[in-house]
Design a protein around this motif. Structure first.
Motif, PDB file in Angstrom:
ATOM      1  N   GLY A  43       0.809  -1.223   0.000  1.00 21.25           N
ATOM      2  CA  GLY A  43       0.000   0.000   0.000  1.00 21.25           C
ATOM      3  C   GLY A  43       0.838   1.267   0.000  1.00 21.25           C
ATOM      4  N   GLN A  44       2.152   1.135  -0.145  1.00 21.16           N
ATOM      5  CA  GLN A  44       3.095   2.260  -0.159  1.00 21.16           C
ATOM      6  C   GLN A  44       3.034   3.119   1.112  1.00 21.16           C
ATOM      7  N   HIS A  45       2.678   2.492   2.218  1.00 20.80           N
ATOM      8  CA  HIS A  45       2.774   3.229   3.488  1.00 20.80           C
ATOM      9  C   HIS A  45       3.100   2.274   4.635  1.00 20.80           C
ATOM     10  N   LEU A  46       3.598   2.838   5.736  1.00 25.88           N
ATOM     11  CA  LEU A  46       3.980   2.059   6.911  1.00 25.88           C
ATOM     12  C   LEU A  46       2.845   2.038   7.918  1.00 25.88           C
ATOM     13  N   PRO A  47       2.705   0.953   8.682  1.00 25.31           N
ATOM     14  CA  PRO A  47       1.662   0.916   9.717  1.00 25.31           C
ATOM     15  C   PRO A  47       1.926   1.923  10.829  1.00 25.31           C
ATOM     16  N   GLY A  48       0.861   2.408  11.436  1.00 26.59           N
ATOM     17  CA  GLY A  48       0.966   3.411  12.499  1.00 26.59           C
ATOM     18  C   GLY A  48       1.847   2.981  13.655  1.00 26.59           C
ATOM     19  N   TRP A  49       1.738   1.698  14.047  1.00 32.58           N
ATOM     20  CA  TRP A  49       2.531   1.230  15.194  1.00 32.58           C
ATOM     21  C   TRP A  49       4.025   1.392  14.928  1.00 32.58           C
ATOM     22  N   LEU A  50       4.427   1.212  13.661  1.00 36.02           N
ATOM     23  CA  LEU A  50       5.847   1.342  13.312  1.00 36.02           C
ATOM     24  C   LEU A  50       6.263   2.807  13.326  1.00 36.02           C
ATOM     25  N   LYS A  51       5.467   3.680  12.722  1.00 35.65           N
ATOM     26  CA  LYS A  51       5.777   5.122  12.727  1.00 35.65           C
ATOM     27  C   LYS A  51       5.892   5.657  14.146  1.00 35.65           C
ATOM     28  N   ASP A  52       5.062   5.120  15.036  1.00 36.25           N
ATOM     29  CA  ASP A  52       5.038   5.601  16.428  1.00 36.25           C
ATOM     30  C   ASP A  52       6.300   5.255  17.206  1.00 36.25           C
ATOM     31  N   THR A  53       7.157   4.388  16.645  1.00 32.03           N
ATOM     32  CA  THR A  53       8.386   4.019  17.374  1.00 32.03           C
ATOM     33  C   THR A  53       9.510   5.033  17.172  1.00 32.03           C
ATOM     34  N   TYR A  54       9.296   6.013  16.296  1.00 31.73           N
ATOM     35  CA  TYR A  54      10.350   7.008  16.045  1.00 31.73           C
ATOM     36  C   TYR A  54      10.583   7.886  17.271  1.00 31.73           C
ATOM     37  N   GLN A  55      11.860   8.112  17.604  1.00 30.65           N
ATOM     38  CA  GLN A  55      12.244   9.036  18.682  1.00 30.65           C
ATOM     39  C   GLN A  55      13.224  10.066  18.125  1.00 30.65           C
ATOM     40  N   PRO A  56      13.058  11.344  18.473  1.00 25.37           N
ATOM     41  CA  PRO A  56      13.969  12.389  17.976  1.00 25.37           C
ATOM     42  C   PRO A  56      15.432  12.042  18.266  1.00 25.37           C
ATOM     43  N   TYR A  59      16.841   8.548  14.521  1.00 22.93           N
ATOM     44  CA  TYR A  59      16.241   8.208  13.236  1.00 22.93           C
ATOM     45  C   TYR A  59      16.883   6.965  12.618  1.00 22.93           C
ATOM     46  N   ASN A  60      18.195   6.804  12.794  1.00 18.95           N
ATOM     47  CA  ASN A  60      18.896   5.647  12.252  1.00 18.95           C
ATOM     48  C   ASN A  60      18.317   4.346  12.814  1.00 18.95           C
ATOM     49  N   GLU A  61      18.036   4.340  14.118  1.00 15.29           N
ATOM     50  CA  GLU A  61      17.446   3.150  14.750  1.00 15.29           C
ATOM     51  C   GLU A  61      16.040   2.893  14.199  1.00 15.29           C
ATOM     52  N   TYR A  62      15.285   3.964  13.984  1.00 12.43           N
ATOM     53  CA  TYR A  62      13.945   3.852  13.404  1.00 12.43           C
ATOM     54  C   TYR A  62      14.021   3.225  12.009  1.00 12.43           C
ATOM     55  N   MET A  63      14.964   3.695  11.180  1.00  9.76           N
ATOM     56  CA  MET A  63      15.101   3.151   9.830  1.00  9.76           C
ATOM     57  C   MET A  63      15.532   1.680   9.846  1.00  9.76           C
ATOM     58  N   GLN A  64      16.281   1.283  10.857  1.00 10.22           N
ATOM     59  CA  GLN A  64      16.620  -0.134  10.985  1.00 10.22           C
ATOM     60  C   GLN A  64      15.339  -0.970  11.134  1.00 10.22           C
ATOM     61  N   ARG A  65      14.381  -0.451  11.918  1.00 10.05           N
ATOM     62  CA  ARG A  65      13.108  -1.160  12.111  1.00 10.05           C
ATOM     63  C   ARG A  65      12.264  -1.144  10.829  1.00 10.05           C
ATOM     64  N   VAL A  66      12.287  -0.006  10.123  1.00 12.54           N
ATOM     65  CA  VAL A  66      11.541   0.104   8.860  1.00 12.54           C
ATOM     66  C   VAL A  66      12.056  -0.928   7.856  1.00 12.54           C
ATOM     67  N   LEU A  67      13.374  -1.038   7.722  1.00 15.83           N
ATOM     68  CA  LEU A  67      13.955  -1.973   6.756  1.00 15.83           C
ATOM     69  C   LEU A  67      13.675  -3.426   7.150  1.00 15.83           C
ATOM     70  N   ALA A  68      13.668  -3.694   8.453  1.00 13.45           N
ATOM     71  CA  ALA A  68      13.320  -5.048   8.921  1.00 13.45           C
ATOM     72  C   ALA A  68      11.863  -5.360   8.561  1.00 13.45           C
ATOM     73  N   TYR A  69      10.977  -4.397   8.760  1.00 19.40           N
ATOM     74  CA  TYR A  69       9.560  -4.573   8.418  1.00 19.40           C
ATOM     75  C   TYR A  69       9.387  -4.833   6.917  1.00 19.40           C
ATOM     76  N   LEU A  70      10.086  -4.060   6.087  1.00 18.79           N
ATOM     77  CA  LEU A  70       9.974  -4.240   4.640  1.00 18.79           C
ATOM     78  C   LEU A  70      10.414  -5.649   4.231  1.00 18.79           C
ATOM     79  N   ALA A  71      11.489  -6.148   4.840  1.00 20.42           N
ATOM     80  CA  ALA A  71      11.970  -7.501   4.533  1.00 20.42           C
ATOM     81  C   ALA A  71      10.907  -8.536   4.910  1.00 20.42           C
ATOM     82  N   GLU A  72      10.262  -8.320   6.053  1.00 17.83           N
ATOM     83  CA  GLU A  72       9.194  -9.240   6.492  1.00 17.83           C
ATOM     84  C   GLU A  72       8.024  -9.254   5.504  1.00 17.83           C
ATOM     85  N   GLN A  73       7.811  -8.135   4.830  1.00 18.91           N
ATOM     86  CA  GLN A  73       6.728  -8.027   3.844  1.00 18.91           C
ATOM     87  C   GLN A  73       7.133  -8.560   2.466  1.00 18.91           C
TER      88      GLN A  73
END
Length: 259
Positions: A43-56, A59-73
């Motif tokens: 759907g070209q978007h990330l789930p809310g629960w994943l976006k909510d894990t971002y902390q100021p 960002y690098n740690e957040y992107m690590q989670r995003v890339l892990a999620y994409l691999a799972e998909q």
């Protein structure tokens, strides 16, 4: 050992007149590569629960989670490369690259400093025939593991309060200039820095009065330079040349090279 290394190559690297740093996202390319990779998600978007894990600042740690999620998909290396290759260059940037390519070899040493990652950057540069232009690339390591997941790691740690935990570009630029100046036995005639973001303001602070900061007009780096000039005149020492098209950068470089 020197006899194994052609003298003309050694001279070429050592005697460059100018050093030019480039940021990548929204400087070389007209988007943020981290945002573009989301287009590979369902759907070209990330789930809310994943976006909510971002902390100021993390960002690098957040992107690590995003890339892990994409691999799972089921997103593959090829899927990510295809998206990266399609990102448009900023206006005039390919003209600037062509200008740097056609200059005499002793003119420019070209370095990339980015908070993206090696895979995103290398994919785009190779697709656009620009990889050979860059003497060094400083960015977060991004490599695929045996499961086909793009694994992202932080570039370094530092003590700068202004910058995200994984990268202070001022530390990178300062250390690189100091090391290269020592290796060369003399400073560069001028140092140039092209960027757009708040994290590009930090390295531009160490530029001297002969150097030139090229902030993308009306982006955060430009605004921070303007605010600094107003609040603390004299603190920001470099000549400032804002640009909308990188062809404006070419025009200024032509004048400076001719001096």
């Amino acid at each position: 050992i020197m006899s194994l290394f052609p003298v003309h190559l050694y001279t070429c690297i050592s005697q460059k007149r100018f050093l030019i740093f480039f940021d990548f996202d929204e400087t070389i390319v007209d988007e943020t590569s981290d945002d573009m990779v989301v287009q590979t998600a369902p759907g070209q978007h990330l789930p809310g629960w994943l976006k909510d894990t971002y902390q100021p600042g993390r960002y690098n740690e957040y992107m690590q989670r995003v890339l892990a999620y994409l691999a799972e998909q089921g997103v593959t290396e090829s899927d990510i490369r295809t998206i990266m290759e399609k990102i448009p260059a900023t206006p005039g940037m390919l003209t600037l690259f062509q200008y740097l390519r056609t200059r005499p070899p002793q003119d420019f040493e070209v370095v990339l400093v980015s908070d993206a990652n090696t895979f995103f950057i290398e994919s785009w540069l190779r697709r656009n025939g620009a990889r050979q232009l860059f003497h060094r690339i400083f960015t977060n390591p991004g490599t695929f593991n045996k499961d086909g997941r793009l694994v992202l790691r932080p570039f370094h740690s530092h003590n700068c309060q202004r910058c995200p935990e994984n990268m202070c570009k001022q530390v990178i630029v300062r250390d690189y200039v100091a090391r290269r100046t020592q290796e060369r036995g003399r400073p560069y005639q001028r140092v140039f820095y092209l960027g757009d973001g708040a994290n590009d303001f930090c390295p531009a602070l160490i530029l001297g009065p002969r150097d030139v900061a090229f902030p993308r007009r009306d982006f955060p780096m430009h605004r921070l330079i303007t605010e600094t000039h107003e609040a603390m005149p004299g603190d920001f020492k470099a000549v400032t040349v804002p640009w909308v098209s990188a062809e404006e950068v070419v025009q200024r470089l032509r004048k400076l090279v001719a001096e």
